[in-house]
Scaffold this motif. Structure first.
Motif, mmCIF file in Angstrom:
data_model
loop_
_atom_site.group_PDB
_atom_site.id
_atom_site.type_symbol
_atom_site.label_atom_id
_atom_site.label_comp_id
_atom_site.label_asym_id
_atom_site.label_seq_id
_atom_site.Cartn_x
_atom_site.Cartn_y
_atom_site.Cartn_z
ATOM 1 N N UNK A 1 0.841 -1.212 0.000
ATOM 2 C CA UNK A 1 0.000 0.000 0.000
ATOM 3 C C UNK A 1 0.866 1.247 0.000
ATOM 4 N N UNK A 2 1.900 1.224 0.836
ATOM 5 C CA UNK A 2 2.786 2.386 0.941
ATOM 6 C C UNK A 2 3.454 2.675 -0.396
ATOM 7 N N UNK A 3 3.885 1.599 -1.025
ATOM 8 C CA UNK A 3 4.543 1.720 -2.326
ATOM 9 C C UNK A 3 3.595 2.351 -3.346
ATOM 10 N N UNK A 4 2.372 1.849 -3.348
ATOM 11 C CA UNK A 4 1.373 2.331 -4.283
ATOM 12 C C UNK A 4 1.058 3.804 -4.002
ATOM 13 N N UNK A 5 1.006 4.151 -2.700
ATOM 14 C CA UNK A 5 0.702 5.526 -2.298
ATOM 15 C C UNK A 5 1.835 6.464 -2.701
ATOM 16 N N UNK B 1 -0.760 6.098 -7.007
ATOM 17 C CA UNK B 1 -1.498 5.229 -7.938
ATOM 18 C C UNK B 1 -2.984 5.231 -7.630
ATOM 19 N N UNK B 2 -3.796 4.985 -8.659
ATOM 20 C CA UNK B 2 -5.239 4.888 -8.429
ATOM 21 C C UNK B 2 -5.576 3.622 -7.626
ATOM 22 N N UNK B 3 -6.753 3.643 -7.113
ATOM 23 C CA UNK B 3 -7.238 2.565 -6.254
ATOM 24 C C UNK B 3 -7.125 1.187 -6.928
ATOM 25 N N UNK B 4 -7.555 1.132 -8.188
ATOM 26 C CA UNK B 4 -7.570 -0.188 -8.862
ATOM 27 C C UNK B 4 -6.174 -0.792 -8.933
ATOM 28 N N UNK C 1 -3.710 -0.272 -6.780
ATOM 29 C CA UNK C 1 -3.380 -0.757 -5.432
ATOM 30 C C UNK C 1 -4.029 -2.122 -5.191
ATOM 31 N N UNK C 2 -5.284 -2.221 -5.574
ATOM 32 C CA UNK C 2 -5.993 -3.494 -5.362
ATOM 33 C C UNK C 2 -5.373 -4.613 -6.204
ATOM 34 N N UNK C 3 -4.973 -4.244 -7.396
ATOM 35 C CA UNK C 3 -4.351 -5.218 -8.311
ATOM 36 C C UNK C 3 -3.075 -5.770 -7.675
ATOM 37 N N UNK C 4 -2.311 -4.870 -7.108
ATOM 38 C CA UNK C 4 -1.072 -5.264 -6.431
ATOM 39 C C UNK C 4 -1.357 -6.159 -5.231
ATOM 40 N N UNK C 5 -2.381 -5.766 -4.458
ATOM 41 C CA UNK C 5 -2.688 -6.541 -3.256
ATOM 42 C C UNK C 5 -3.149 -7.953 -3.617
ATOM 43 N N UNK C 6 -3.920 -8.038 -4.699
ATOM 44 C CA UNK C 6 -4.383 -9.356 -5.141
ATOM 45 C C UNK C 6 -3.171 -10.226 -5.493
ATOM 46 N N UNK C 7 -2.196 -9.593 -6.168
ATOM 47 C CA UNK C 7 -0.987 -10.329 -6.537
ATOM 48 C C UNK C 7 -0.229 -10.761 -5.280
ATOM 49 N N UNK C 8 -0.134 -9.838 -4.321
ATOM 50 C CA UNK C 8 0.584 -10.146 -3.083
ATOM 51 C C UNK C 8 -0.055 -11.332 -2.363
ATOM 52 N N UNK C 9 -1.367 -11.335 -2.324
ATOM 53 C CA UNK C 9 -2.058 -12.430 -1.621
ATOM 54 C C UNK C 9 -1.823 -13.760 -2.333
ATOM 55 N N UNK D 1 2.733 6.138 -17.041
ATOM 56 C CA UNK D 1 1.657 5.542 -17.839
ATOM 57 C C UNK D 1 0.435 5.269 -16.970
ATOM 58 N N UNK D 2 0.688 4.816 -15.737
ATOM 59 C CA UNK D 2 -0.444 4.537 -14.843
ATOM 60 C C UNK D 2 -1.205 5.829 -14.550
ATOM 61 N N UNK D 3 -0.456 6.953 -14.481
ATOM 62 C CA UNK D 3 -1.103 8.248 -14.223
ATOM 63 C C UNK D 3 -1.752 8.814 -15.495
ATOM 64 N N UNK D 4 -1.010 8.777 -16.606
ATOM 65 C CA UNK D 4 -1.488 9.473 -17.806
ATOM 66 C C UNK D 4 -2.337 8.611 -18.740
#
Lengths: 439, 255, 494
Positions: C54-58, C62-65, C67-75, C170-173
């Motif tokens: 989460x910290x990395x994403x913040x 990064x947008x919410x999706x 962050x969630x994508x990353x968390x899903x991968x982490x799990x 790219x994630x931002x733009x």
């Protein structure tokens, strides 16, 4: 939670009375092997490289009875085993049990010892101790462990140093119809003394529908300068499950050749592991599988070059038709210091049907630099140019096709020096090839 | 230029050269003839510095230097060239690139400036005409897929380009038809000069019809048993090597 | 991160003295890219948890999706285990000891603001950055540790409609493009290291070539791991729309450190109808020293999908670096008549281990693939080719040709070939050939007798051995690759 297959085998072992039981070291070895088998079971469906292409899920669900109590009385016609060019001493096993009445062991040539394992154990087990106390601790050796725990018979063959046995020795494993589905485990020991020569035919045949589980484990030892010509004809019942594993060791200047023709069986695993220990040892292998129906045949060959100036030439061909699946895994390993190794492997396959599958995995593992090592593998169809050539000479498409298919496979039998046997194997092969009319 | 004295050489534990002596001066062409197994190829390989040839006795002096002390590439830089009996294939290495690397390595050793690719190509163009080598061979990998004749002509072409002072031709005639043989001989003759010496090793007299030697030596049992002018080659042709064998035996008895 | 190796390897290492003057001489040579750049970096504390993700994403806004994508991968990653089938030996990796984010403190807004020290670093590496880049016609994206620091030639590319930027940008733009394609070739849970990357990837390159556009210049990214105790987890995504062409180059270096650093990248390529992607890599991560201490663990998942008919993906790689390389750039040939190619040179020396190759998955009709792999093993290294050619039932008329050659230099190395062929279509033709040899004494003598010194002869013969692969590299990379091979082989022959 062990599978029905494992449960049935372990339960049968508890009830079985095997030849040689009471010999302390043998009992201990059998017990240890059985415990290891019971604990590890069969290789899992995923994650074990050696079993990547052969699933044992169906086998896991089957319960086999151990041995066939009536094996000694099953009628088997001589045509079952008769082979042209093979007229030497003969040892016949029916459903894993030695049949003296069908064997031909009188007047063995000087220097040849050939007795059933059951008798050897009863008379003097000590010389077999080294082989029979081997443990199969490595993973994936479930069937070897099972064999070490449950083998009830087999062949013990020795050739004295310097003896040259002219007539080919014929060892036949016949599957005969039974009331229940049975499993048999046979153990063979073949030892050639220094400079000894032998031609040996291992023959799997069926006398009627015999969807048994067969498990054959062979140790083959060639002392220095020994020569062995080994031919395997596997034409077991179409419903049979057959696991065969041969472990070979070759001393200095020893030469072995293997010709294998795989025709029968529903699920077949054929493993040959050779270790070229002595300098200048040579092991050439030739093999063909021709599959149809839902046959699954998995050949696993590994040749390890350990001595100096060793050589190995492997030429294997495969055909899969209908819904069959053919697997070939061939490894050349050159150990550190095995300089001068000359190793070749060629595996070519024809895939004849949209439902068939061929998987091939030739492997080179090289740890020495003074080596020549090469392998090649192909999966494909008949060469269109050759087909066209034959047709332009007036041969019909279907005939041209089967002619070329036959020639494709026959290459593996060409070097068989027993001409009558080679001819016969060629005929058997031809009979198995599909004749297609379309085009 | 080259002085070989009482040279003894062992290969794989077996003595092949057994007291060979030979003196070659600039401008001379020496033919070494002899039956198979006499040690002809050994001589070429020892002079070029191949590994596995153990000099147990004797010396080789080349332009005042102890030749045997030099690495193969140093010998090449000093102007020693061996035309191989069996030129080796080097897959993927472009023939022209190989030649330029060789020439520049030698020039560098001699303290000369390296040639750029334009200068080099100019030289190649000149020599290629002499050897009648097709352009296409230059663009292929070193000896890869060359016919026997192409390989041998490529060797002579290399010689023409590298301009050695001492060239050793090891059975350059073997496996060549008469036309190829003439071409090779023509290439060699074009290079004959007062500064350059040749040692032509051959089994047959036929090559010497086209490359006329100043001296002919007969090698048997690892030493020179007979020396003479070009007529010796004709004598050999007439009597065969059995005649030499007898001489060898006599020499053996004397030794 | 663990720096110790297995006991067996320790034993081998102590039991085998080199006993070879040339090899010993090589001990004194240095890894040419092995300097450390003294730049202030900010990094996350070592360790991995949902909070770190989460910290990395913040940190990256990064947008919410995402962050969630990353968390899903982490799990998913938590449920997986490190693969063991490759022929490499390594100690356990302590994933809690790695810092998953390291960035130069001063963030540049334009190239002129880039820390001069950083530019110096790239100059040392020979990266044609800044104006030199434009002159050379190369657009360069540079990933330093975890973040992309500069992208050149953006404007020129923008004119052509090409998007070439860092993944963060790219994630931002271009969130819609990233969201549409990310993870569609290499899903989050594809394998252990891909899952890890999906959770913690910090940056990477993003390339989008619109319909019908032929990218006006070669695109290039240089990756460098600079900070200690960090891992690098870049993620690259290249999308080539219908009929477009792009050639992308990637180079990698890292400073010499006596710890093992982890590099677990993911590269995804998508080629739509008639699109062509050429992806070239020169990998020169720090290989560890001559005793096998330190070096990068290079565990990379690279996969391209020929999604459209008549598309083509070509991987070319020259791998000389890393202590351990584990990568199989693959092609999924889904479109009819699509083509996959893989050209590889992998060189291992000292204690390096490489297990690399490719997978060609034939799904579409009349798909073609070609594999040329050249492995060179020296020192006490282990070099394996592992490749899979799979022809599925519907891949009517599929063709594959594979050629795998190994060259051994010295007696203590290993060269291995593990090709897998799985064919389920009777109209397919799959061919594989492999050889193993050493540089022959005859070849060496021939070169030397023409005046070429020993080391030059070796590099000439090795270069010839690799020719088929070098031919596939863009010109400037081919030169670099050849030099790299020479440097890597120094002292290999005695």
């Amino acid at each position: 939670m062990s599978s029905p297959f494992v449960q049935a085998m372990v339960a049968a072992a508890a009830a079985a009375r095997l030849p040689g039981s009471g010999i302390a070291w043998l009992d201990a070895a059998r017990r240890e092997s059985l415990d290891a088998f019971a604990a590890a079971g069969l290789p899992p469906a995923r994650g074990v490289e050696a079993w990547k292409y052969t699933a044992l899920r169906t086998l896991e669900q089957r319960r086999y009875a151990l041995g066939d109590a009536q094996a000694g009385a099953r009628a088997v016609a001589p045509e079952t085993w008769t082979l042209p060019g093979v007229d030497g001493p003969r040892m016949v096993f029916v459903n894993g049990t030695f049949r003296a009445d069908l064997s031909a062991l009188d007047a063995l040539p000087a220097g040849l010892t050939l007795v059933p394992l059951s008798r050897a154990l009863a008379e003097d087990a000590e010389p077999l101790r080294f082989f029979l106390t081997r443990m199969f601790r490595a993973s994936g050796d479930a069937f070897a462990r099972l064999n070490a725990a449950l083998a009830a018979d087999g062949a013990v063959l020795r050739v004295a140093a310097g003896a040259r046995i002219a007539a080919p020795v014929h060892i036949v494993h016949v599957g005969a119809p039974t009331e229940a589905e049975i499993a048999w485990h046979a153990r063979c020991l073949v030892e050639l003394g220094e400079g000894a020569e032998l031609s040996l035919v291992e023959h799997h045949a069926a006398a009627g529908a015999a969807p048994h589980f067969g498990n054959l484990l062979s140790d083959v030892v060639l002392r220095d300068r020994a020569r062995l010509a080994l031919t395997v004809l596997q034409d077991a019942d179409a419903g049979a499950t057959l696991f065969r594993r041969a472990e070979m060791r070759l001393g200095a200047d020893a030469t072995a050749t293997l010709h294998a023709l795989e025709l029968g069986g529903a699920l077949v695993r054929h493993e040959v592991h050779a270790s070229l220990d002595g300098d200048r040892a040579r092991f050439d292998t030739r093999g063909v599988f021709a599959l149809r129906g839902r046959q699954h045949v998995d050949t696993r060959l590994s040749v390890e070059h350990r001595g100096r100036d060793t050589a190995g030439d492997a030429l294997w061909r495969g055909i899969a038709d209908e819904r069959a699946r053919g697997v070939f895994q061939g490894a050349i390993v050159v150990a550190p210091g095995a300089d001068g190794a000359d190793a070749k492997l060629s595996n070519k396959n024809l895939l004849l049907s949209p439902q068939a599958e061929i998987d091939t995995k030739p492997v080179l593992e090289i740890y020495a630099d003074e080596v020549k090592a090469a392998h090649g593998a192909t999966v494909g169809q008949l060469d269109e140019r050759s087909l066209f050539y034959l047709r332009s000479r007036g041969i019909g498409a279907a005939e041209a096709r089967s002619l070329l298919t036959y020639a494709f496979c026959r290459a593996a039998l060409d070097s068989l020096s027993n001409a009558a046997l080679a001819e016969h194997l060629g005929t058997r092969l031809l009979a198995r090839l599909p004749i297609r009319g379309e085009d | 230029m080259l002085k070989i004295e009482n040279l003894h050489v062992r290969v794989a534990g077996k003595e092949i050269l057994r007291g060979l002596s030979l003196e070659v001066n600039a401008g001379e062409v020496h033919a070494i003839m002899g039956p198979n197994g006499a040690g002809k190829s050994t001589l070429g390989n020892v002079l070029a510095g191949r590994e596995g040839y153990e000099v147990t006795k004797g010396s080789v002096t080349y332009n005042g230097k102890n030749l045997l002390e030099l690495e193969p590439e140093q010998r090449a830089a000093e102007g020693v060239f061996l035309a191989f009996q069996y030129p080796v294939e080097i897959p993927g290495v472009n023939n022209t690139y190989f030649l330029r690397a060789a020439l520049n390595a030698q020039r560098k050793h001699r303290g000369e400036s390296e040639l750029d690719s334009m200068q080099f190509l100019k030289q190649v163009r000149e020599k290629i005409k002499v050897m009648q080598i097709s352009d296409e061979l230059l663009h292929r990998a070193v000896n890869e897929g060359f016919s026997g004749g192409e390989k041998k002509r490529n060797e002579i072409f290399q010689m023409a380009l590298l301009e050695p002072r001492l060239a050793i031709l090891d059975e350059t005639d073997s496996g060549l038809d008469i036309d190829a043989l003439k071409q090779v001989a023509q290439g060699v003759n074009a290079l004959r000069s007062p500064e350059r010496a040749f040692i032509v090793v051959t089994h047959y007299q036929r090559l010497l019809d086209y490359i006329v030697p100043d001296f002919v030596h007969v090698l048997a049992d690892g030493r020179i048993v007979e020396s003479g002018d070009k007529t010796l080659a004709l004598k050999l042709e007439e009597h065969g090597y059995a005649w030499v064998g007898e001489r060898g035996a006599v020499a053996e008895a004397r030794a | 991160m663990a720096t110790e190796r297995s006991d067996i390897e320790q034993q081998i290492r102590t039991a085998v003295p080199s006993g070879n003057a040339s090899v010993d001489e090589a001990l004194n040579r240095r890894y040419a890219a092995g300097f450390v750049t003294d730049i202030e970096t900010e990094s996350l504390p070592p360790g991995l948890s949902e909070d770190i993700v989460r910290a990395l994403s913040a940190l990256k806004h990064e947008p919410e999706w995402m962050t969630e994508w990353r968390l899903a991968a982490y799990r998913q990653w938590l449920t997986m285990t490190s693969p063991e089938w490759a022929k490499v030996k390594l100690g356990p990796i302590d994933f809690q000891a790695i810092s998953y984010y390291a960035a130069p403190k001063k963030k540049p807004k334009s190239l002129d603001e880039v820390d001069p020290k950083l530019l110096e670093t790239y100059e040392k590496l020979g990266v044609p950055l800044h104006e030199r880049a434009k002159l050379a016609g190369v657009a360069v994206d540079v990933v330093f540790d975890s973040v992309s620091v500069a992208t050149t030639a953006q404007q020129e590319l923008a004119k052509a409609g090409v998007i070439f930027c860092s993944m963060s940008e790219a994630i931002r733009s271009h969130p819609e493009l990233v969201r549409k394609y990310i993870g569609t070739v290499v899903p989050q849970g594809d394998n252990f290291f891909a899952a890890l990357n999906s959770a913690v990837f910090s940056d990477g390159s993003f390339v989008f070539i619109p319909k019908g556009v032929r990218c006006p210049m070669e695109l290039s990214t240089y990756f460098r791991i600079n900070a200690g105790h960090t891992g690098q987890f870049e993620r690259t995504l290249i999308i080539a729309e219908e009929g477009s062409h792009v050639s992308y180059l990637e180079g990698c270096t890292a400073p010499m450190r006596d710890e093992n650093q982890l590099h677990a990248a993911v590269v995804e390529l998508v080629a739509l109808e008639r699109a062509q992607i050429k992806y070239s890599t020169v990998q020169n991560w720090y290989p560890g020293d001559e005793n096998g201490v330190g070096g990068i663990y290079n565990f990379v998942t690279k996969r391209g999908e020929c999604r459209g008919d008549d598309s083509k993906i070509c991987w070319t790689q020259v791998e000389t670096g890393s202590a351990i390389t584990w990568k199989y750039p693959s092609c999924v040939l889904r479109g009819d008549r699509s083509v996959g190619e893989f050209y590889s040179v992998a060189l291992t020396h000292h204690y390096q281990q490489a297990d690399t190759g490719t997978k060609m998955i034939h799904l579409g009709r009349n798909t073609k693939s070609k594999i040329v792999s050249k492995g060179i093993s020296a020192g006490k290294s282990s070099n394996s080719y592992r490749g899979l050619v799979k022809v599925e039932k519907n891949a009517e008329g599929a063709r594959n040709y594979t050629q795998c050659d190994s060259l051994l230099i010295g007696k203590q190395c290993g060269a291995h070939t593990f090709p897998y062929m799985e064919v389920k279509n009777p109209t397919a033709i799959v061919e594989h050939e492999a050889t193993t040899s050493k540089i022959s004494d005859d070849q060496m003598f021939y070169c030397r007798s023409r005046g070429i010194g020993e080391e030059d002869a070796v590099s000439m013969i090795v270069d010839g051995f690799c020719k088929q692969v070098f031919r596939e590299l863009p010109m400037e990379f081919a030169v670099e690759a050849k030099k790299l091979l020479e440097v890597s082989l120094e002292g290999a022959v005695g």
